[in-house]
Scaffold this active site. Sequence first.
Site, short mmCIF file in Angstrom:
data_model
loop_
_atom_site.label_atom_id
_atom_site.label_comp_id
_atom_site.label_asym_id
_atom_site.label_seq_id
_atom_site.Cartn_x
_atom_site.Cartn_y
_atom_site.Cartn_z
N ASP A 150 0.81 -1.22 0.00
CA ASP A 150 0.00 0.00 0.00
C ASP A 150 0.84 1.27 0.00
OD1 ASP A 150 -2.21 -1.72 0.17
OD2 ASP A 150 -2.04 -1.77 2.35
N LYS A 196 1.75 2.01 -5.16
CA LYS A 196 2.26 1.42 -6.41
C LYS A 196 1.32 1.71 -7.58
CE LYS A 196 2.34 -2.63 -4.40
NZ LYS A 196 2.09 -2.25 -3.00
N GLY A 197 0.00 1.66 -7.28
CA GLY A 197 -0.99 1.91 -8.33
C GLY A 197 -0.82 3.29 -8.92
N LYS A 198 -0.66 4.27 -8.06
CA LYS A 198 -0.49 5.65 -8.54
C LYS A 198 0.82 5.78 -9.32
CE LYS A 198 0.21 10.35 -7.38
NZ LYS A 198 0.41 11.41 -6.43
N GLY A 228 -4.61 -4.40 -3.55
CA GLY A 228 -5.62 -3.35 -3.70
C GLY A 228 -4.91 -2.08 -4.09
N HIS A 229 -5.09 -1.66 -5.32
CA HIS A 229 -4.41 -0.45 -5.80
C HIS A 229 -5.44 0.62 -6.11
CE1 HIS A 229 -1.00 -3.06 -6.14
NE2 HIS A 229 -1.48 -3.73 -7.16
N ARG A 287 2.62 -29.17 -6.64
CA ARG A 287 2.41 -29.77 -7.96
C ARG A 287 1.03 -30.40 -8.14
NH1 ARG A 287 8.16 -32.38 -7.24
NH2 ARG A 287 7.14 -32.58 -5.24
N GLN A 327 1.75 -6.50 -3.43
CA GLN A 327 2.38 -6.65 -2.11
C GLN A 327 3.72 -5.90 -2.06
OE1 GLN A 327 1.02 -9.71 -3.72
NE2 GLN A 327 -0.75 -8.69 -2.92
N THR A 376 3.06 -12.81 2.48
CA THR A 376 2.18 -13.42 1.50
C THR A 376 2.91 -14.62 0.90
OG1 THR A 376 0.65 -12.97 -0.32
CG2 THR A 376 2.87 -11.97 -0.47
N VAL A 415 -7.82 -1.22 0.83
CA VAL A 415 -8.64 -1.18 -0.38
C VAL A 415 -9.33 -2.53 -0.60
CG1 VAL A 415 -8.57 -0.66 -2.87
CG2 VAL A 415 -6.85 0.31 -1.37
N ALA A 470 -8.48 -1.31 9.06
CA ALA A 470 -7.65 -0.15 9.40
C ALA A 470 -6.20 -0.60 9.32
CB ALA A 470 -7.99 0.34 10.80
N VAL A 525 2.68 14.14 -3.44
CA VAL A 525 2.19 15.15 -2.50
C VAL A 525 0.65 15.15 -2.44
CG1 VAL A 525 4.21 16.66 -2.58
CG2 VAL A 525 2.43 16.92 -4.32
P1 GDP Z 1 -0.77 0.20 -3.59
O1 GDP Z 1 -1.37 -1.06 -3.07
O2 GDP Z 1 0.71 0.27 -3.36
O3 GDP Z 1 -1.14 0.48 -5.01
O4 GDP Z 1 -1.37 1.39 -2.70
P2 GDP Z 1 -2.91 1.59 -2.23
O5 GDP Z 1 -3.68 2.12 -3.38
O6 GDP Z 1 -3.40 0.40 -1.51
O7 GDP Z 1 -2.72 2.69 -1.09
C1 GDP Z 1 -2.14 3.94 -1.34
C2 GDP Z 1 -3.17 5.06 -1.03
O8 GDP Z 1 -2.51 6.29 -0.99
C3 GDP Z 1 -4.24 5.21 -2.08
O9 GDP Z 1 -5.43 5.62 -1.45
C4 GDP Z 1 -3.70 6.33 -2.99
O10 GDP Z 1 -4.73 7.06 -3.63
C5 GDP Z 1 -3.01 7.19 -1.97
N1 GDP Z 1 -1.83 7.94 -2.44
C6 GDP Z 1 -0.87 7.54 -3.33
N2 GDP Z 1 0.12 8.48 -3.39
C7 GDP Z 1 -0.24 9.46 -2.54
C8 GDP Z 1 0.38 10.70 -2.12
O11 GDP Z 1 1.49 11.06 -2.55
N3 GDP Z 1 -0.29 11.44 -1.17
C9 GDP Z 1 -1.49 11.06 -0.64
N4 GDP Z 1 -2.07 11.83 0.27
N5 GDP Z 1 -2.09 9.91 -1.01
C10 GDP Z 1 -1.48 9.12 -1.93
P1 IMO Z 2 -0.93 -4.32 -2.17
O1 IMO Z 2 -0.56 -4.86 -3.51
C1 IMO Z 2 -0.91 -4.84 2.19
C2 IMO Z 2 -0.95 -8.98 3.66
C3 IMO Z 2 -2.19 -9.45 4.39
C4 IMO Z 2 -1.57 -10.47 5.35
C5 IMO Z 2 -0.47 -11.10 4.49
C6 IMO Z 2 -0.86 -12.43 3.84
O2 IMO Z 2 -2.20 -3.55 -2.14
O3 IMO Z 2 0.22 -3.58 -1.55
P2 IMO Z 2 -2.45 -13.06 1.82
O4 IMO Z 2 -3.92 -12.86 1.62
O5 IMO Z 2 -1.61 -12.44 0.76
O6 IMO Z 2 -2.09 -14.50 2.06
O7 IMO Z 2 -2.11 -12.32 3.22
O8 IMO Z 2 -0.16 -10.16 3.48
N1 IMO Z 2 -1.21 -8.42 2.32
C7 IMO Z 2 -1.15 -7.11 2.02
N2 IMO Z 2 -0.94 -6.03 2.80
N3 IMO Z 2 -1.06 -4.67 0.85
C8 IMO Z 2 -1.24 -5.74 0.04
O9 IMO Z 2 -1.24 -5.64 -1.30
C9 IMO Z 2 -1.34 -7.03 0.62
N4 IMO Z 2 -1.52 -8.28 0.13
C10 IMO Z 2 -1.43 -9.11 1.17
O10 IMO Z 2 -2.81 -8.40 5.08
O11 IMO Z 2 -0.95 -9.81 6.42
MG MG Z 3 -2.82 -1.68 -1.73
#
Ligand code: GDP
Ligand code: IMO
Ligand code: MG
Length: 430
Positions: free
Chosen positions: A13, A16-18, A40-41, A142, A223, A238, A298, A303, A413
């Site tokens: 989190d 990476k998506g952004k 979740g991106h 396997r 991840q 994971t 996401v 939380a 930012v």
């Molecule tokens: P990912 O799993 O790595 O793709 O990240 P997530 O989407 O799960 O979580 C990143 C969160 O931070 C998302 O809600 C984005 O919209 C938000 N985000 C990304 N870059 C920035 C930033 O520079 N500033 C702020 N405030 N939010 C950001």
């Molecule tokens: P992105 O790509 C944050 C965490 C789970 C758990 C552990 C194992 O959005 O960054 P799993 O279901 O993969 O067997 O769970 O890994 N986890 C993540 N935490 N961001 C993720 O993906 C995650 N994918 C798995 O919360 O602790």
């Molecule tokens: Mg994520």
Amino acid sequence: MPGVVLVGAQWGDEGKGKATDLLGSRVDYVVKFNGGNNAGHTVVIDDEKYALHLLPSGILSPGVVPVIANGVVVDIEVLFEELDALIARGVDVSRLLVSGSAHIIAPYHRTIDKVTERFLGKRRIGTTGRGIGPAYADKTNRVGIRMWDLFDEKILRAKIEGSLDQKNHLLVKVYNRRAITVDETLDELLQYADRLRPMVTDTAVELNKALDAGKNVLFEAGQATMLDIDHGTYPFVTSSSATAGGAVTGSGVGPTRIDSVIGVIKAYTTRVGEGPFPTELFDDKGEFLRKTGGEYGVTTGRARRTGWYDAVIARYATRINGLTDIVLTKLDVLTGMEKVPVCVAYDVDGVRYDEMPTDQTAFHHAKPIYEELDGWWEDISRARSFEDLPKNAQAYVHALEAMSGTRISAIGVGPKRDEIIPVHDLIHTR
Ligand code: GDP
Ligand code: IMO
Ligand code: MG
């Protein structure tokens, strides 16, 4: 060329998506090479928010070929749900390619994920419950089912039989659940075969040809480094290779095709699920980061646990992934603090560790040693060049850069597409 790998440097989190979306207009292919719909991106484009799980974030960029490569585990029902939701919003998804060698998450994998977690009790991992671990376990054991198998009913039946054989004993005798029949699984999987057929191909051939032709290929990890099956905080990880090496085995291109490795790092740290987290905060500062950063999952809505930036982890991620560039995200979230602590080393039972202790007990005992940097009060969300940042924010970025050993090439930012400060070009050859 070039082949660019993008990985999470912490516990996921990081944004990476952004970051992928930022490169979207300059790449020809975006490849998901590990994980599944545990990811979740979030991508925000013109106030429209998209949440992607199984599909690579690059699917939102017009003209890009999105690829689900062999290292991914695919829940086909989720795949079509996500595709249909994007189609309904006017996104062109017609170019998607799926590797025939990608493994399938069957309904029983989800069941086993949930019952295993319940059985583990206080030793649980806190998984996303999506069947990721059990699907990779079958792959390694396997007895997995791959995309190719869907197109040969006889083979598919035999594989489902093979996979369910032991599992039904486990489900019935140990977990007290009903047995799963071969026919119900067969029917469930076969219903998707026709729609999948045109997307499924040998994606390794496609990607190697693209690189030969000089196309830009972005390999996007789900991840993150600390959740990697080999290099993460095992067993609280994971089940896939989320580090840069995974891009190679997970997609079928050789390591010589990779030109740069981008690590995405938040200006503080978060973690979802169980496991050690040295800089975790349990006070109002932690709550401030959670609220201001919108730190709620996401995928599961949980939380996120929050804490200060950890430079030991940044150095570790630099080393394990061979990072060439860092995208530092969410700097805006730190605005309004008198002092911003940064963890520079750990104290493990009285011994100073400047590098990551990979022994589980030592990492569990690691207490952060902090350096306090000066905070800033100015709103930075409209900064578009490094000079627009207040002096203390500039100093914070410089300090993080020096501690991680990798240059910071972009600074987030805000969540929106343009809320980013470019510092160095992210697409380059070696
Ligand atoms: P990912 O799993 O790595 O793709 O990240 P997530 O989407 O799960 O979580 C990143 C969160 O931070 C998302 O809600 C984005 O919209 C938000 N985000 C990304 N870059 C920035 C930033 O520079 N500033 C702020 N405030 N939010 C950001
Ligand atoms: P992105 O790509 C944050 C965490 C789970 C758990 C552990 C194992 O959005 O960054 P799993 O279901 O993969 O067997 O769970 O890994 N986890 C993540 N935490 N961001 C993720 O993906 C995650 N994918 C798995 O919360 O602790
Ligand atoms: Mg994520």
